[in-house]
Design a protein around this motif. Structure first.
Motif, PDB file in Angstrom:
ATOM      1  N   ARG A 268       0.825  -1.204   0.000  1.00  0.00           N
ATOM      2  CA  ARG A 268       0.000   0.000   0.000  1.00  0.00           C
ATOM      3  C   ARG A 268       0.865   1.263   0.000  1.00  0.00           C
ATOM      4  N   PHE A 269       1.962   1.210   0.734  1.00  0.00           N
ATOM      5  CA  PHE A 269       2.880   2.348   0.800  1.00  0.00           C
ATOM      6  C   PHE A 269       3.370   2.709  -0.598  1.00  0.00           C
ATOM      7  N   ARG A 270       3.763   1.674  -1.334  1.00  0.00           N
ATOM      8  CA  ARG A 270       4.280   1.919  -2.675  1.00  0.00           C
ATOM      9  C   ARG A 270       3.200   2.489  -3.588  1.00  0.00           C
ATOM     10  N   SER A 271       1.983   1.987  -3.448  1.00  0.00           N
ATOM     11  CA  SER A 271       0.938   2.475  -4.358  1.00  0.00           C
ATOM     12  C   SER A 271       0.543   3.906  -3.989  1.00  0.00           C
ATOM     13  N   GLU A 272       0.741   4.291  -2.718  1.00  0.00           N
ATOM     14  CA  GLU A 272       0.378   5.658  -2.328  1.00  0.00           C
ATOM     15  C   GLU A 272       1.484   6.673  -2.600  1.00  0.00           C
ATOM     16  N   THR A 273       2.734   6.244  -2.527  1.00  0.00           N
ATOM     17  CA  THR A 273       3.840   7.209  -2.650  1.00  0.00           C
ATOM     18  C   THR A 273       4.712   6.978  -3.873  1.00  0.00           C
ATOM     19  N   GLY A 274       4.594   5.795  -4.493  1.00  0.00           N
ATOM     20  CA  GLY A 274       5.476   5.481  -5.612  1.00  0.00           C
ATOM     21  C   GLY A 274       6.871   5.071  -5.164  1.00  0.00           C
ATOM     22  N   LEU A 275       7.080   4.985  -3.845  1.00  0.00           N
ATOM     23  CA  LEU A 275       8.398   4.623  -3.319  1.00  0.00           C
ATOM     24  C   LEU A 275       8.259   3.467  -2.334  1.00  0.00           C
ATOM     25  N   SER A 276       9.345   2.727  -2.136  1.00  0.00           N
ATOM     26  CA  SER A 276       9.351   1.746  -1.058  1.00  0.00           C
ATOM     27  C   SER A 276       9.513   2.503   0.253  1.00  0.00           C
ATOM     28  N   PRO A 277       9.093   1.912   1.393  1.00  0.00           N
ATOM     29  CA  PRO A 277       9.272   2.603   2.677  1.00  0.00           C
ATOM     30  C   PRO A 277      10.727   3.013   2.904  1.00  0.00           C
ATOM     31  N   ALA A 278      11.678   2.156   2.520  1.00  0.00           N
ATOM     32  CA  ALA A 278      13.092   2.478   2.751  1.00  0.00           C
ATOM     33  C   ALA A 278      13.530   3.670   1.896  1.00  0.00           C
ATOM     34  N   GLN A 279      13.112   3.679   0.623  1.00  0.00           N
ATOM     35  CA  GLN A 279      13.444   4.815  -0.253  1.00  0.00           C
ATOM     36  C   GLN A 279      12.856   6.105   0.298  1.00  0.00           C
ATOM     37  N   TRP A 280      11.595   6.013   0.719  1.00  0.00           N
ATOM     38  CA  TRP A 280      10.907   7.200   1.225  1.00  0.00           C
ATOM     39  C   TRP A 280      11.601   7.745   2.464  1.00  0.00           C
ATOM     40  N   LEU A 281      11.976   6.822   3.370  1.00  0.00           N
ATOM     41  CA  LEU A 281      12.599   7.233   4.623  1.00  0.00           C
ATOM     42  C   LEU A 281      13.945   7.911   4.354  1.00  0.00           C
ATOM     43  N   LEU A 282      14.697   7.341   3.415  1.00  0.00           N
ATOM     44  CA  LEU A 282      15.992   7.921   3.067  1.00  0.00           C
ATOM     45  C   LEU A 282      15.805   9.324   2.488  1.00  0.00           C
ATOM     46  N   GLN A 283      14.756   9.489   1.689  1.00  0.00           N
ATOM     47  CA  GLN A 283      14.481  10.798   1.102  1.00  0.00           C
ATOM     48  C   GLN A 283      14.104  11.805   2.188  1.00  0.00           C
ATOM     49  N   GLN A 284      13.281  11.375   3.139  1.00  0.00           N
ATOM     50  CA  GLN A 284      12.892  12.263   4.236  1.00  0.00           C
ATOM     51  C   GLN A 284      14.104  12.669   5.069  1.00  0.00           C
ATOM     52  N   ARG A 285      14.981  11.703   5.356  1.00  0.00           N
ATOM     53  CA  ARG A 285      16.174  12.005   6.149  1.00  0.00           C
ATOM     54  C   ARG A 285      17.079  12.982   5.392  1.00  0.00           C
ATOM     55  N   THR A 286      17.223  12.750   4.085  1.00  0.00           N
ATOM     56  CA  THR A 286      18.077  13.637   3.287  1.00  0.00           C
ATOM     57  C   THR A 286      17.492  15.045   3.243  1.00  0.00           C
ATOM     58  N   ASP A 287      16.177  15.137   3.014  1.00  0.00           N
ATOM     59  CA  ASP A 287      15.541  16.455   2.963  1.00  0.00           C
ATOM     60  C   ASP A 287      15.697  17.176   4.302  1.00  0.00           C
ATOM     61  N   HIS A 288      15.562  16.425   5.397  1.00  0.00           N
ATOM     62  CA  HIS A 288      15.692  17.058   6.707  1.00  0.00           C
ATOM     63  C   HIS A 288      17.127  17.550   6.914  1.00  0.00           C
ATOM     64  N   ALA A 289      18.095  16.743   6.482  1.00  0.00           N
ATOM     65  CA  ALA A 289      19.498  17.158   6.601  1.00  0.00           C
ATOM     66  C   ALA A 289      19.752  18.413   5.763  1.00  0.00           C
ATOM     67  N   ARG A 290      19.167  18.459   4.557  1.00  0.00           N
ATOM     68  CA  ARG A 290      19.352  19.641   3.702  1.00  0.00           C
ATOM     69  C   ARG A 290      18.785  20.869   4.392  1.00  0.00           C
ATOM     70  N   LEU A 291      17.600  20.716   4.979  1.00  0.00           N
ATOM     71  CA  LEU A 291      16.980  21.838   5.682  1.00  0.00           C
ATOM     72  C   LEU A 291      17.892  22.343   6.792  1.00  0.00           C
ATOM     73  N   LEU A 292      18.427  21.412   7.599  1.00  0.00           N
ATOM     74  CA  LEU A 292      19.267  21.817   8.728  1.00  0.00           C
ATOM     75  C   LEU A 292      20.570  22.458   8.240  1.00  0.00           C
ATOM     76  N   LEU A 293      21.137  21.934   7.150  1.00  0.00           N
ATOM     77  CA  LEU A 293      22.375  22.517   6.616  1.00  0.00           C
ATOM     78  C   LEU A 293      22.125  23.915   6.052  1.00  0.00           C
ATOM     79  N   GLU A 294      20.952  24.107   5.440  1.00  0.00           N
ATOM     80  CA  GLU A 294      20.656  25.401   4.817  1.00  0.00           C
ATOM     81  C   GLU A 294      20.296  26.463   5.840  1.00  0.00           C
ATOM     82  N   THR A 295      19.584  26.065   6.902  1.00  0.00           N
ATOM     83  CA  THR A 295      18.932  27.096   7.714  1.00  0.00           C
ATOM     84  C   THR A 295      19.379  27.149   9.170  1.00  0.00           C
TER      85      THR A 295
END
Lengths: 335, 335
Positions: free
Chosen positions: B260-287
C-alpha cells in the motif's frame, strides 16, 4: 528571526525590479512562489510588487509590455529586492547600468534589504557592484560572458542558486523557483515551503545542481572524458551494452572509467544507461505508433516485462497507461 | 509531419491568449520554452505572440498590467493556441466565458489549430466546450471545482499533462513547462526538446505525475492508508525507524503495508525514509548553525560518513560544500 517574521503583522515586502527586455517567466516567478507561502490560517507572509525605472512601461521577452504600479521608490521600503533575468540591455552587453537604477539597488542593500537575482538578473546586481567579492551564479549559457565582464565575482555556474549573506543569486530560468522556495524555507521553515512547492507543482528541492543541465559541446575523439562513450552508447540503445564496452570506447580501465563517469554525470554507468533507455522508451511511447513490444526492444529493455517494471518504478504507470496519457492519438494504436 | 514542420520556411505560429487575472508565470512560459527550440543552425521553430480580447490591457496576478500587441484575430492564423492559467473571472467562478472569446477558441480549433491550456487555463477551454468528452487535467487544487462545473470532461488531476488528439492540457503552474517541452518533442524530436529543457534549467521529463505534489489532508486515526505512519516517522527522523514499526503504526502486516505504501507514494518505505532524512538534513544545513555532525544525528543518519555518502550520491557534494553554497552565513559556522 524566523519567529519574529512569522508573527509580524505586516507581510514581508518584496519589490521586483523589471528592466527593459525582462524575461517573462522570471518576472512571474516571485509573485507565484511567494504568494503561495501562507500561514496555516491562510494569511500571506509576503506582499510582492513590481516596479520599473520611473514607473515607465518596459518590454518583456514574452510578447507584451509590462505596465507596473510603482517606480524605483518601491525599493526604499522593500525588505527584499528581486531582479529577474533580462535578454538584452547594457547590463548584459557592457556590464553597465543606468546610474539611478544602480544607486537604488545599492541604497536598498545598504539599508539592510535582502537582494536577489534570477537568471541573468545577476548581471544587474554585478553592474551595481553588489556582487564584488561574493560567490554568485547565473544562467549557464551566460557564464563565460559574466566572467569576462566581472572578474571580481566568484562565479559558480554549477549550482541552482547561491546564498551569500544577504545577496542571493539563482541559475537560469526555472532555478528562480528553487531560489524563492529556499528563501521561504529560510524565513518560515520547511512546512510552509513544501506547501508552496506543491502549489507550484515543483519539488521543494531538486537533486543535483545547474551543472546537470549545461549543454556539453560534442566530444572530440581526443577527449579524455567519458562523453564520447556516452554518445556511442546513445546511438545503440537497442543493443545490450556492457560496462566493459563503454570503458573500452573511452580507452580506460573499467575502474578509472567508472570513477570518472560518476564524477562527470553524478551517476554510475548502469544508472545512467537505465535512465537513457527509459527516456528513449518514453519518447517512443509519446511520439510514435510502435507497439509496446517494439518500444521495449528498440530501447534495449529486451522484453515488455522489463520495460513495464522500469516504468512502474520510475513513473508508477504501465506503458499502455503512459501512452494513453501522453500520445495525442493513443486510441488508434494497438498495444 | 515532423520533417515537414522542421523544414518549413515560416515558423509555427503560437498565439497565447491572456485573459484578465492571468497567472504571470504561466503567461511567460510558452515564449520562454518555445523560443529555446531552434534548429542546429539557430533558426527559431516557433513564433510566440500574446493577444487579449480586443487587444485591451489585462491585469496579471504578478503585479502588473499586460499590454499586448494583438487582439483575438491573432487566433485566426495561429497553428497553436495556448491559454495560460487565470486566478479569477467567470470561467473559474461559473464556468462561463465571454461569447466572443469562446467563439474565437472554437473557431481556431475547427480550423485545425492545436489548442493547449496551462494550469487553470483548462477552465477556459472547458467553458468554450472544447474539452467535452475528452480527457484533461488542471491544477490539483482546482480539481474538485472543475468536476463540479464540467461533468462532461474526463478529468485526471494525477498527471503533469494530457494529450488528447489536438487538445492538450497541463497541470498546475510549472507543469506548463513540461507540456511545452512535450510539444517540442512531438514536433521536432527529443534532441531539440532536450536542448530547450537545458536552456530552461529543467529536466526534459520529470518522473511521476502531478499526484506527488497534491496536498494531502492531515490523516485521521481511522484512516486505512499509510499516511499516518508517514506522519509518525516524520516526527522522529532522528531515530532509527524499522519497517516493522511503520507497519505497526498503520496496523497492517509488513507485506500489506509495503504494497500500500508503494501504491500511495510510488516509493518503497526504505526509499521514502531515506528521502525524508536527506531532505531534513538539507533543511538543517541550509537554515541552522548546527555542525555537520549534529545534522547527521538529527536527521537519523547516525554518522557524518553516512550523511556524506548519501549527499554525494544524491547531489554530488559534501555536506560542508552544500552548506557553503546554500547557507547565507556559512563562513561563520564551524564544521
Amino acid at each position: 528571526m524566523r519567529n519574529n517574521r512569522a508573527m509580524s503583522v505586516r507581510p514581508h515586502r518584496i519589490a521586483v525590479l523589471a528592466l527593459d527586455h525582462v524575461v517573462g517567466l522570471d518576472l512571474g516567478t516571485p509573485s507565484q512562489v511567494f504568494s503561495t507561502a501562507r500561514s496555516s490560517a491562510g494569511a500571506s507572509f509576503y506582499d510582492v510588487r513590481v516596479c520599473t525605472p520611473g514607473g515607465r512601461p518596459v518590454r518583456s521577452t514574452a510578447g507584451f509590455q509590462v505596465h507596473p504600479d510603482h517606480g524605483l521608490d518601491l525599493l526604499d521600503t522593500a525588505d527584499t529586492v528581486i531582479v529577474p533575468g533580462i535578454h538584452d540591455g547594457t547590463a548584459l552587453t557592457s556590464g553597465s547600468l543606468e546610474p539611478e537604477v544602480a544607486e537604488a539597488l545599492r541604497s536598498a542593500y545598504r539599508r539592510g534589504a535582502r537582494v536577489m537575482s534570477i537568471c541573468t538578473g545577476a548581471f544587474v546586481l554585478a553592474a551595481a557592484g553588489l556582487l564584488d567579492g561574493r560567490r554568485a551564479t547565473t544562467h549557464w549559457a551566460y557564464a563565460e560572458r559574466f566572467r569576462r565582464l566581472h572578474d571580481r565575482v566568484d562565479l559558480d555556474p554549477g549550482v541552482l542558486f547561491i546564498a551569500d549573506d544577504r545577496v542571493l543569486t539563482s541559475a537560469g530560468v526555472a532555478a528562480g523557483i528553487d531560489l524563492c522556495l529556499h528563501v521561504i524555507r529560510l524565513d518560515h521553515g520547511s512546512e510552509v515551503a513544501n506547501r508552496a512547492a506543491r502549489r507550484c507543482v515543483m519539488p521543494p528541492w531538486r537533486d543535483g545542481g545547474q551543472a546537470q543541465y549545461i549543454e556539453q559541446p560534442v566530444p572530440k575523439a581526443t577527449d579524455t572524458s567519458t562523453a564520447g562513450a556516452r554518445e556511442w552508447a546513445r546511438q545503440r540503445l537497442h543493443e545490450p551494452i556492457a560496462l566493459r564496452d563503454l570503458a573500452e570506447q573511452a580507452r580506460m580501465s573499467v575502474r578509472t572509467f567508472t570513477r570518472r563517469f560518476r564524477s562527470e554525470t553524478g551517476l554510475s554507468p548502469a544508472q545512467w544507461l537505465l535512465q537513457q533507455r527509459t527516456d528513449h522508451a518514453r519518447l517512443l511511447l509519446e511520439t510514435t505508433d510502435l507497439t509496446v513490444d517494439q518500444v521495449a526492444h528498440r530501447s534495449g529493455f529486451g522484453t515488455t516485462a522489463a520495460l513495464r517494471q522500469q516504468l512502474r518504478q520510475r513513473i508508477g504507470v504501465a506503458p499502455s497507461t503512459y501512452r494513453r496519457t501522453f500520445h495525442p492519438r493513443a486510441e488508434l494504436i494497438g498495444s
